[in-house]
Write a protein that holds these residues in place. Structure first.
Motif, PDB file in Angstrom:
ATOM      1  N   VAL A   1      45.068  30.936 -31.220  1.00  0.00           N
ATOM      2  CA  VAL A   1      44.143  31.159 -30.112  1.00  0.00           C
ATOM      3  C   VAL A   1      44.881  30.853 -28.813  1.00  0.00           C
ATOM      4  O   VAL A   1      45.531  29.807 -28.703  1.00  0.00           O
ATOM      5  CB  VAL A   1      42.884  30.272 -30.216  1.00  0.00           C
TER       6      VAL A   1
ATOM      7  N   SER B   1      39.975  39.997 -27.879  1.00  0.00           N
ATOM      8  CA  SER B   1      39.778  39.211 -26.656  1.00  0.00           C
ATOM      9  C   SER B   1      38.672  39.811 -25.810  1.00  0.00           C
ATOM     10  O   SER B   1      38.644  41.020 -25.557  1.00  0.00           O
ATOM     11  CB  SER B   1      41.079  39.155 -25.835  1.00  0.00           C
TER      12      SER B   1
ATOM     13  N   ARG C   1      42.643  35.965 -29.841  1.00  0.00           N
ATOM     14  CA  ARG C   1      42.848  35.302 -31.133  1.00  0.00           C
ATOM     15  C   ARG C   1      43.190  36.361 -32.175  1.00  0.00           C
ATOM     16  O   ARG C   1      42.784  37.528 -32.058  1.00  0.00           O
ATOM     17  CB  ARG C   1      41.608  34.519 -31.553  1.00  0.00           C
TER      18      ARG C   1
END
Length: 387
Positions: A318, A232, A340
Protein backbone atom coordinates in the motif's frame (compact mmCIF):
# COMPACT_ATOMS: atom_id res chain seq x y z
CA UNK A 1 7.02 -3.60 5.27
CA UNK A 2 4.56 -1.18 3.82
CA UNK A 3 5.94 1.71 1.84
CA UNK A 4 4.97 5.23 2.80
CA UNK A 5 4.97 7.65 -0.11
CA UNK A 6 4.21 11.32 0.48
CA UNK A 7 4.38 13.95 -2.25
CA UNK A 8 3.97 17.54 -1.07
CA UNK A 9 3.82 20.36 -3.60
CA UNK A 10 4.51 23.70 -2.01
CA UNK A 11 4.66 27.32 -2.97
CA UNK A 12 5.06 30.78 -1.58
CA UNK A 13 1.76 32.19 -0.41
CA UNK A 14 3.04 34.22 2.51
CA UNK A 15 4.21 37.05 0.31
CA UNK A 16 1.47 39.52 -0.51
CA UNK A 17 3.15 40.44 -3.76
CA UNK A 18 3.17 36.80 -4.86
CA UNK A 19 -0.47 36.36 -3.94
CA UNK A 20 -1.40 39.30 -6.16
CA UNK A 21 1.02 38.34 -8.92
CA UNK A 22 0.04 39.44 -12.43
CA UNK A 23 -0.64 36.68 -14.98
CA UNK A 24 2.13 38.22 -17.10
CA UNK A 25 4.76 37.79 -14.37
CA UNK A 26 7.62 35.70 -15.66
CA UNK A 27 9.88 33.21 -13.95
CA UNK A 28 13.63 33.68 -14.34
CA UNK A 29 14.55 30.17 -15.42
CA UNK A 30 13.27 26.68 -16.15
CA UNK A 31 14.50 24.21 -13.57
CA UNK A 32 15.69 20.72 -14.34
CA UNK A 33 13.25 17.92 -13.64
CA UNK A 34 13.41 16.75 -10.01
CA UNK A 35 15.27 13.51 -9.42
CA UNK A 36 12.67 10.69 -9.50
CA UNK A 37 12.22 9.25 -6.05
CA UNK A 38 12.75 12.44 -4.07
CA UNK A 39 9.84 14.80 -4.54
CA UNK A 40 8.68 15.69 -1.05
CA UNK A 41 9.33 19.39 -1.49
CA UNK A 42 10.06 21.86 1.23
CA UNK A 43 11.79 25.24 1.14
CA UNK A 44 12.76 28.17 3.26
CA UNK A 45 9.75 30.24 4.22
CA UNK A 46 9.83 33.41 2.07
CA UNK A 47 9.83 36.91 3.50
CA UNK A 48 6.42 38.41 4.16
CA UNK A 49 5.97 41.91 2.89
CA UNK A 50 4.89 44.22 5.66
CA UNK A 51 6.95 42.42 8.30
CA UNK A 52 10.22 43.93 9.49
CA UNK A 53 13.33 41.79 9.48
CA UNK A 54 16.85 42.37 10.71
CA UNK A 55 19.18 43.10 7.78
CA UNK A 56 22.97 43.37 8.17
CA UNK A 57 23.20 45.83 5.28
CA UNK A 58 20.83 48.24 6.93
CA UNK A 59 22.27 47.89 10.41
CA UNK A 60 25.46 49.18 12.00
CA UNK A 61 28.24 47.20 10.33
CA UNK A 62 30.54 46.98 13.31
CA UNK A 63 29.96 43.64 15.04
CA UNK A 64 31.27 45.11 18.29
CA UNK A 65 28.06 47.08 18.82
CA UNK A 66 25.72 44.23 17.91
CA UNK A 67 24.02 42.23 20.58
CA UNK A 68 24.41 38.47 20.72
CA UNK A 69 20.95 37.97 19.18
CA UNK A 70 21.73 40.39 16.36
CA UNK A 71 25.03 38.69 15.57
CA UNK A 72 23.27 35.34 15.54
CA UNK A 73 20.60 36.71 13.18
CA UNK A 74 23.31 38.05 10.85
CA UNK A 75 25.08 34.69 10.70
CA UNK A 76 21.78 32.87 10.12
CA UNK A 77 20.79 35.18 7.27
CA UNK A 78 24.17 34.85 5.58
CA UNK A 79 23.92 31.06 5.82
CA UNK A 80 20.44 31.08 4.28
CA UNK A 81 21.60 33.23 1.37
CA UNK A 82 24.20 30.61 0.50
CA UNK A 83 21.69 27.76 0.52
CA UNK A 84 19.99 26.50 -2.61
CA UNK A 85 16.83 28.45 -3.41
CA UNK A 86 13.54 26.93 -4.51
CA UNK A 87 11.83 28.72 -7.41
CA UNK A 88 8.19 28.64 -6.37
CA UNK A 89 6.80 29.83 -9.71
CA UNK A 90 8.84 27.51 -11.95
CA UNK A 91 7.09 24.25 -11.15
CA UNK A 92 3.96 22.29 -12.02
CA UNK A 93 1.09 22.33 -9.53
CA UNK A 94 -1.97 20.04 -9.50
CA UNK A 95 -5.29 21.86 -9.74
CA UNK A 96 -7.83 19.06 -9.31
CA UNK A 97 -8.44 15.34 -9.93
CA UNK A 98 -10.00 14.69 -13.34
CA UNK A 99 -12.65 12.50 -11.72
CA UNK A 100 -14.01 15.58 -9.90
CA UNK A 101 -14.34 17.71 -13.05
CA UNK A 102 -17.42 17.97 -15.26
CA UNK A 103 -16.69 18.49 -18.97
CA UNK A 104 -19.99 20.32 -19.41
CA UNK A 105 -19.10 23.28 -17.18
CA UNK A 106 -16.15 25.48 -16.14
CA UNK A 107 -14.69 25.05 -12.66
CA UNK A 108 -13.28 27.75 -10.37
CA UNK A 109 -10.08 26.87 -8.53
CA UNK A 110 -7.44 28.79 -6.59
CA UNK A 111 -3.78 27.74 -6.41
CA UNK A 112 -0.97 29.81 -4.88
CA UNK A 113 -3.33 32.77 -4.58
CA UNK A 114 -4.08 32.64 -8.32
CA UNK A 115 -7.73 32.33 -9.37
CA UNK A 116 -8.02 29.98 -12.35
CA UNK A 117 -10.82 28.38 -14.31
CA UNK A 118 -10.52 24.78 -15.52
CA UNK A 119 -12.61 23.77 -18.54
CA UNK A 120 -12.75 21.00 -21.13
CA UNK A 121 -11.68 22.14 -24.59
CA UNK A 122 -13.66 19.91 -26.93
CA UNK A 123 -11.80 21.08 -30.02
CA UNK A 124 -8.37 20.23 -28.59
CA UNK A 125 -9.54 17.30 -26.47
CA UNK A 126 -7.80 18.52 -23.31
CA UNK A 127 -8.35 20.38 -20.07
CA UNK A 128 -7.47 24.06 -20.27
CA UNK A 129 -6.51 26.33 -17.36
CA UNK A 130 -7.22 30.06 -17.81
CA UNK A 131 -6.88 33.05 -15.55
CA UNK A 132 -10.35 33.39 -14.06
CA UNK A 133 -10.96 36.89 -15.42
CA UNK A 134 -12.64 37.91 -18.65
CA UNK A 135 -10.45 40.53 -20.41
CA UNK A 136 -13.55 42.67 -21.00
CA UNK A 137 -14.77 43.58 -17.53
CA UNK A 138 -12.83 41.07 -15.38
CA UNK A 139 -15.92 38.99 -14.64
CA UNK A 140 -15.05 35.45 -13.46
CA UNK A 141 -15.05 33.10 -16.44
CA UNK A 142 -15.80 30.23 -14.07
CA UNK A 143 -19.33 31.64 -13.71
CA UNK A 144 -19.87 31.22 -17.44
CA UNK A 145 -20.63 28.14 -19.48
CA UNK A 146 -19.42 25.95 -22.34
CA UNK A 147 -21.30 27.15 -25.44
CA UNK A 148 -22.70 24.78 -28.14
CA UNK A 149 -19.46 25.17 -30.12
CA UNK A 150 -17.37 23.95 -27.17
CA UNK A 151 -15.95 27.40 -26.34
CA UNK A 152 -15.69 29.05 -22.93
CA UNK A 153 -18.34 31.77 -22.73
CA UNK A 154 -18.35 34.63 -20.24
CA UNK A 155 -21.60 34.99 -18.31
CA UNK A 156 -21.46 38.82 -18.26
CA UNK A 157 -21.53 39.86 -21.95
CA UNK A 158 -21.26 36.54 -23.76
CA UNK A 159 -17.70 36.80 -25.09
CA UNK A 160 -16.46 33.38 -26.28
CA UNK A 161 -12.89 32.03 -26.13
CA UNK A 162 -11.17 29.03 -27.66
CA UNK A 163 -8.45 26.88 -26.07
CA UNK A 164 -5.68 29.30 -27.07
CA UNK A 165 -7.41 32.18 -25.27
CA UNK A 166 -8.40 33.93 -28.50
CA UNK A 167 -11.75 35.68 -28.45
CA UNK A 168 -13.89 34.14 -31.18
CA UNK A 169 -17.16 35.95 -30.71
CA UNK A 170 -18.41 39.25 -29.27
CA UNK A 171 -22.22 39.36 -29.54
CA UNK A 172 -22.37 43.17 -29.37
CA UNK A 173 -19.95 43.70 -32.28
CA UNK A 174 -21.67 44.37 -35.67
CA UNK A 175 -21.05 41.59 -38.16
CA UNK A 176 -20.17 44.10 -40.87
CA UNK A 177 -17.94 46.14 -38.54
CA UNK A 178 -14.24 45.86 -37.70
CA UNK A 179 -13.15 42.46 -36.26
CA UNK A 180 -12.68 43.76 -32.73
CA UNK A 181 -12.65 40.23 -31.34
CA UNK A 182 -9.22 39.69 -32.93
CA UNK A 183 -7.60 42.36 -30.76
CA UNK A 184 -4.90 41.05 -28.43
CA UNK A 185 -6.62 42.93 -25.62
CA UNK A 186 -9.65 40.67 -26.14
CA UNK A 187 -7.63 37.50 -25.38
CA UNK A 188 -7.91 35.55 -22.15
CA UNK A 189 -4.75 34.62 -20.24
CA UNK A 190 -3.87 30.94 -20.67
CA UNK A 191 -1.71 28.88 -18.31
CA UNK A 192 0.17 25.81 -19.58
CA UNK A 193 -1.74 22.70 -18.51
CA UNK A 194 -1.04 18.98 -18.47
CA UNK A 195 -3.04 15.89 -17.59
CA UNK A 196 -1.15 13.12 -15.84
CA UNK A 197 -1.92 10.47 -13.22
CA UNK A 198 -5.57 11.44 -13.22
CA UNK A 199 -4.77 15.05 -12.27
CA UNK A 200 -4.90 18.36 -14.13
CA UNK A 201 -1.64 20.27 -13.58
CA UNK A 202 -0.81 23.87 -14.45
CA UNK A 203 2.32 26.04 -14.72
CA UNK A 204 1.72 29.38 -12.92
CA UNK A 205 2.91 31.73 -15.66
CA UNK A 206 1.15 32.95 -18.81
CA UNK A 207 4.37 34.23 -20.36
CA UNK A 208 4.69 32.92 -23.97
CA UNK A 209 8.12 31.42 -23.24
CA UNK A 210 6.41 28.76 -21.10
CA UNK A 211 3.70 27.90 -23.65
CA UNK A 212 5.33 24.55 -24.49
CA UNK A 213 6.89 23.88 -21.09
CA UNK A 214 5.13 20.51 -21.01
CA UNK A 215 7.41 19.28 -23.81
CA UNK A 216 10.55 20.23 -21.87
CA UNK A 217 9.55 19.48 -18.30
CA UNK A 218 6.62 17.31 -17.30
CA UNK A 219 4.97 17.15 -13.89
CA UNK A 220 6.37 14.61 -11.41
CA UNK A 221 5.29 11.10 -12.37
CA UNK A 222 3.52 8.79 -9.93
CA UNK A 223 3.98 5.40 -11.64
CA UNK A 224 1.81 3.28 -9.35
CA UNK A 225 -1.25 5.49 -9.90
CA UNK A 226 -1.48 4.34 -13.52
CA UNK A 227 -0.23 0.81 -12.90
CA UNK A 228 -3.05 -1.64 -13.86
CA UNK A 229 -1.89 -4.05 -11.17
CA UNK A 230 -2.72 -1.40 -8.57
CA UNK A 231 -6.09 -0.03 -7.60
CA UNK A 232 -6.30 3.60 -6.57
CA UNK A 233 -9.10 6.06 -5.91
CA UNK A 234 -8.31 9.78 -5.92
CA UNK A 235 -9.99 12.31 -3.65
CA UNK A 236 -9.43 15.95 -2.72
CA UNK A 237 -10.54 18.46 -0.14
CA UNK A 238 -9.90 22.11 0.65
CA UNK A 239 -8.51 22.65 4.15
CA UNK A 240 -8.89 25.81 6.32
CA UNK A 241 -5.21 26.01 7.27
CA UNK A 242 -1.97 26.58 5.35
CA UNK A 243 -0.03 24.01 3.34
CA UNK A 244 2.96 24.20 5.72
CA UNK A 245 0.72 23.11 8.62
CA UNK A 246 -0.86 20.42 6.45
CA UNK A 247 2.52 18.97 5.47
CA UNK A 248 3.80 19.01 9.03
CA UNK A 249 0.64 17.28 10.23
CA UNK A 250 0.88 14.52 7.62
CA UNK A 251 4.54 13.93 8.47
CA UNK A 252 3.83 13.76 12.23
CA UNK A 253 3.05 10.19 13.38
CA UNK A 254 3.20 11.12 17.08
CA UNK A 255 -0.24 12.78 17.05
CA UNK A 256 -2.08 9.78 15.54
CA UNK A 257 -2.95 7.87 18.75
CA UNK A 258 -4.32 11.07 20.32
CA UNK A 259 -5.93 13.24 17.63
CA UNK A 260 -7.24 10.18 15.75
CA UNK A 261 -7.99 7.97 18.72
CA UNK A 262 -10.39 5.17 17.82
CA UNK A 263 -10.24 6.05 14.10
CA UNK A 264 -6.78 4.98 12.95
CA UNK A 265 -4.86 1.90 13.97
CA UNK A 266 -1.43 2.55 15.42
CA UNK A 267 1.76 0.56 14.93
CA UNK A 268 2.37 -2.67 16.81
CA UNK A 269 4.05 -1.84 20.10
CA UNK A 270 7.31 -3.51 21.12
CA UNK A 271 7.13 -6.31 23.73
CA UNK A 272 8.77 -4.23 26.44
CA UNK A 273 6.39 -1.28 26.00
CA UNK A 274 4.59 -0.09 29.15
CA UNK A 275 1.35 1.73 28.39
CA UNK A 276 1.02 4.80 30.61
CA UNK A 277 -2.19 6.36 29.26
CA UNK A 278 -5.31 5.40 27.33
CA UNK A 279 -3.86 6.22 23.90
CA UNK A 280 -0.49 4.57 24.39
CA UNK A 281 1.81 7.29 23.06
CA UNK A 282 5.50 6.42 22.96
CA UNK A 283 8.84 7.51 21.48
CA UNK A 284 9.13 6.81 17.73
CA UNK A 285 12.21 5.98 15.72
CA UNK A 286 12.54 8.36 12.76
CA UNK A 287 15.80 8.99 10.89
CA UNK A 288 16.32 11.67 8.24
CA UNK A 289 18.41 10.10 5.47
CA UNK A 290 18.54 13.07 3.10
CA UNK A 291 17.50 16.73 3.24
CA UNK A 292 17.95 19.37 0.54
CA UNK A 293 15.99 21.96 -1.44
CA UNK A 294 14.11 19.19 -3.27
CA UNK A 295 12.79 17.66 -0.04
CA UNK A 296 13.79 14.90 2.36
CA UNK A 297 13.87 11.14 2.74
CA UNK A 298 13.22 9.54 6.10
CA UNK A 299 12.92 6.05 7.54
CA UNK A 300 10.27 5.24 10.13
CA UNK A 301 9.20 2.18 12.05
CA UNK A 302 6.54 1.10 9.54
CA UNK A 303 8.00 2.36 6.28
CA UNK A 304 9.69 5.35 4.76
CA UNK A 305 8.93 8.67 3.10
CA UNK A 306 10.17 8.68 -0.45
CA UNK A 307 8.76 9.72 -3.81
CA UNK A 308 8.72 6.28 -5.43
CA UNK A 309 8.54 3.15 -3.32
CA UNK A 310 10.87 0.23 -4.01
CA UNK A 311 9.53 -2.63 -6.08
CA UNK A 312 7.72 -5.01 -3.76
CA UNK A 313 5.44 -6.65 -6.31
CA UNK A 314 5.74 -10.01 -4.55
CA UNK A 315 4.21 -8.56 -1.39
CA UNK A 316 1.00 -6.85 -0.43
CA UNK A 317 1.85 -3.21 -0.86
CA UNK A 318 0.00 0.00 0.00
CA UNK A 319 1.41 3.39 -0.97
CA UNK A 320 0.15 6.57 0.66
CA UNK A 321 0.33 9.55 -1.71
CA UNK A 322 -0.47 12.99 -0.30
CA UNK A 323 -0.23 16.04 -2.56
CA UNK A 324 -0.42 19.26 -0.58
CA UNK A 325 -1.42 22.25 -2.70
CA UNK A 326 -1.12 25.83 -1.43
CA UNK A 327 -4.34 27.73 -2.11
CA UNK A 328 -4.03 31.02 -0.20
CA UNK A 329 -2.62 32.20 3.14
CA UNK A 330 -4.25 29.96 5.75
CA UNK A 331 -5.81 27.69 3.11
CA UNK A 332 -4.63 24.55 1.32
CA UNK A 333 -5.90 21.63 -0.74
CA UNK A 334 -5.14 18.00 -0.07
CA UNK A 335 -5.24 15.49 -2.91
CA UNK A 336 -4.69 11.90 -1.85
CA UNK A 337 -4.70 8.39 -3.27
CA UNK A 338 -3.63 5.06 -1.78
CA UNK A 339 -2.58 2.64 -4.57
CA UNK A 340 -2.56 -1.02 -3.51
CA UNK A 341 -1.86 -4.30 -5.29
CA UNK A 342 -4.39 -6.46 -3.45
CA UNK A 343 -8.19 -6.64 -2.98
CA UNK A 344 -8.70 -4.81 -6.28
CA UNK A 345 -12.24 -6.16 -6.52
CA UNK A 346 -13.45 -3.94 -3.66
CA UNK A 347 -13.27 -0.78 -5.77
CA UNK A 348 -15.72 -2.32 -8.22
CA UNK A 349 -18.44 -2.92 -5.64
CA UNK A 350 -17.78 -0.30 -2.92
CA UNK A 351 -19.00 3.21 -3.92
CA UNK A 352 -16.43 6.00 -4.02
CA UNK A 353 -18.34 7.99 -1.41
CA UNK A 354 -17.65 5.25 1.16
CA UNK A 355 -13.93 5.90 0.62
CA UNK A 356 -14.60 9.62 1.09
CA UNK A 357 -16.41 9.14 4.40
CA UNK A 358 -13.58 7.18 5.98
CA UNK A 359 -10.80 9.49 4.86
CA UNK A 360 -12.65 12.70 5.69
CA UNK A 361 -13.40 11.37 9.16
CA UNK A 362 -9.65 11.28 9.78
CA UNK A 363 -9.21 14.84 8.45
CA UNK A 364 -12.12 16.11 10.54
CA UNK A 365 -10.73 14.68 13.77
CA UNK A 366 -7.91 17.23 13.99
CA UNK A 367 -9.05 19.89 11.50
CA UNK A 368 -10.52 22.18 14.18
CA UNK A 369 -7.34 22.01 16.29
CA UNK A 370 -5.09 22.95 13.37
CA UNK A 371 -7.42 25.72 12.22
CA UNK A 372 -7.29 27.31 15.68
CA UNK A 373 -3.52 26.88 15.71
CA UNK A 374 -3.02 29.15 12.68
CA UNK A 375 -5.79 31.68 13.40
CA UNK A 376 -3.66 34.01 15.62
CA UNK A 377 -0.90 34.05 12.98
CA UNK A 378 -3.32 34.87 10.17
CA UNK A 379 -4.93 37.63 12.22
CA UNK A 380 -1.52 39.26 12.77
CA UNK A 381 -0.53 38.95 9.10
CA UNK A 382 -3.84 40.37 7.87
CA UNK A 383 -3.51 43.30 10.27
CA UNK A 384 0.01 44.12 9.05
CA UNK A 385 -0.97 43.78 5.40
CA UNK A 386 -3.98 46.04 5.94
CA UNK A 387 -1.77 48.86 7.19
Amino acid sequence: MAALLASAIVANLASASAAKRSPLTTSPSIPSCPTPGFFVRFGKRPQRSGLREYSPSSSVSSSSVLSADERYAEVEQQAEEKEEKFDWFSNWYPVAPVCDLDKRAPHAKKVMGIDVVVWWDRAEGKWQVFDDRCPHRLAPLSEGRIDPNGRLQCVYHGWCFDGSGSCKYIPQAPQDGPPVHTSRRACAFVYPSFEQNGLVWFWPSTDPQYKDIGEKLKPPLLPKVDDPSYSSLIASRDIPYGYEVLIENLMDPAHVPYAHYGIMRTATKPPDFVQRDREGGRPLEITVKKHDAAGFVTTQENGYSKFVAEDMSDQKNVILIFICVPVAPGRSRLIWTFPRNFALWTDKIVPRWIFHIGQNLILDSDLYLLHLEVMPQMTTINFLFHF
